[in-house]
Design an enzyme around this catalytic site. Structure first.
Site, PDB file in Angstrom:
ATOM      1  NE  ARG A 110      -2.483   0.328   3.470  1.00  0.00           N
ATOM      2  CZ  ARG A 110      -3.656   0.422   4.862  1.00  0.00           C
ATOM      3  NH1 ARG A 110      -4.587   1.345   4.223  1.00  0.00           N
ATOM      4  NH2 ARG A 110      -2.819   0.174   5.875  1.00  0.00           N
ATOM      5  CB  THR A 114      -2.379   7.212  -2.906  1.00  0.00           C
ATOM      6  OG1 THR A 114      -1.294   6.438  -3.155  1.00  0.00           O
ATOM      7  CG2 THR A 114      -1.119   8.253  -3.745  1.00  0.00           C
ATOM      8  CG  ASP A 211       1.068  -3.876   9.011  1.00  0.00           C
ATOM      9  OD1 ASP A 211       1.712  -2.575   8.382  1.00  0.00           O
ATOM     10  OD2 ASP A 211       1.145  -5.094   9.061  1.00  0.00           O
ATOM     11  CG  ASP A 214       4.976  -4.745  10.484  1.00  0.00           C
ATOM     12  OD1 ASP A 214       5.303  -4.812   9.485  1.00  0.00           O
ATOM     13  OD2 ASP A 214       4.518  -3.089  10.124  1.00  0.00           O
TER      14      ASP A 214
HETATM   15  N1  URA Z   1      -3.482  -3.942   6.883  1.00  0.00           N
HETATM   16  C1  URA Z   1      -3.628  -4.176   8.041  1.00  0.00           C
HETATM   17  O1  URA Z   1      -2.582  -4.641   8.002  1.00  0.00           O
HETATM   18  N2  URA Z   1      -4.412  -3.240   8.952  1.00  0.00           N
HETATM   19  C2  URA Z   1      -5.090  -2.731   8.957  1.00  0.00           C
HETATM   20  O2  URA Z   1      -6.003  -2.003   9.672  1.00  0.00           O
HETATM   21  C3  URA Z   1      -5.613  -2.102   7.497  1.00  0.00           C
HETATM   22  C4  URA Z   1      -4.887  -2.971   6.389  1.00  0.00           C
END
Ligand code: URA
Length: 222
Positions: A110, A114, A211, A214
């Protein structure tokens, strides 16, 4: 298992979904505990998503007598398409449940400004033979803005997969992602364990779990 269903969106209501969501939301759970609960959730969602796979009846002989049995129809090829990296948490269990399925990874990250997906990997073939006989399960534990999910669904539709043969599986969803997908692909089936409140300014689900990549792969900057 009780499921709440709106259009083609199924929210799987199961005490074990609630229990395992409580584990993965907790920032004090280590990556091993996080991974294990993700896998348990993935198992429940994959079972729900695959419950309408077509069967074929044939005859076998048990040690006692002949009988009819049902197996997965070989008229359909099954593809699991994890969106890298976090989708691996679902594809690992999905391919244990259906070992003959093909796992075709798609990679997007991502763009932090943007929030649009940037492709970096696509293991789908240039073209599919008999795409109308393929069922595709797109896997991403987090359906947030919906932009990556949208890009992945569009990829498979462009290659001839029928929308009725596409399922999107996410563990946690935001209303934003659900709205984008149901607006542009009203016939897409979406299976999720929970729809959260929304997104923060960085596109993270609230309350969410942070995340997912992660936390799965222990790649936090310390
Ligand atoms: N991707 C993630 O890992 N966590 C989020 O909250 C949104 C997208």
């Amino acid at each position: 298992m009780k499921t709440a269903m709106k259009n083609n969106v199924t929210v799987v209501n199961h005490p074990l979904c609630e229990h395992n969501l409580s584990v993965i939301r907790d920032k004090n759970i280590n990556s091993d505990g996080f991974k294990n609960s993700m896998k348990r959730l993935a198992t429940i969602l994959v079972l729900e998503a695959t419950k309408e796979l077509p069967l074929k009846t044939y005859k076998i002989t048990t040690p006692i007598t002949e009988c009819d049995v049902n197996k997965l129809s070989d008229e359909y090829k099954i593809i699991f398409a994890p969106i890298l990296r976090a989708g691996l948490a679902i594809s690992d269990v999905a391919s244990e449940i259906i070992p003959d399925a093909s796992v075709q990874h798609v990679g997007m990250y991502r763009d932090e400004t943007t929030l649009e997906p940037v492709w970096y990997y696509d293991k789908t073939p240039v073209r599919y033979d008999n795409p109308e006989h393929i069922k595709v399960f797109i896997l991403d534990p987090m359906l947030a803005t919906g932009n990556s999910a949208h890009a992945a669904v569009s990829l498979f539709l462009k290659k001839g997969i029928l929308i009725e043969n596409l399922v999107f599986i996410s563990i946690l969803s935001a209303p934003n992602g659900i709205e984008l997908l149901t607006r542009d692909f009203p016939d897409l089936k979406i299976i999720t364990a929970k729809i959260d409140e929304g997104l923060n300014s960085r596109g993270y689900i609230i309350p969410g779990l942070g995340d997912a990549g992660d936390r799965l792969f222990n790649t936090f900057e310390k």
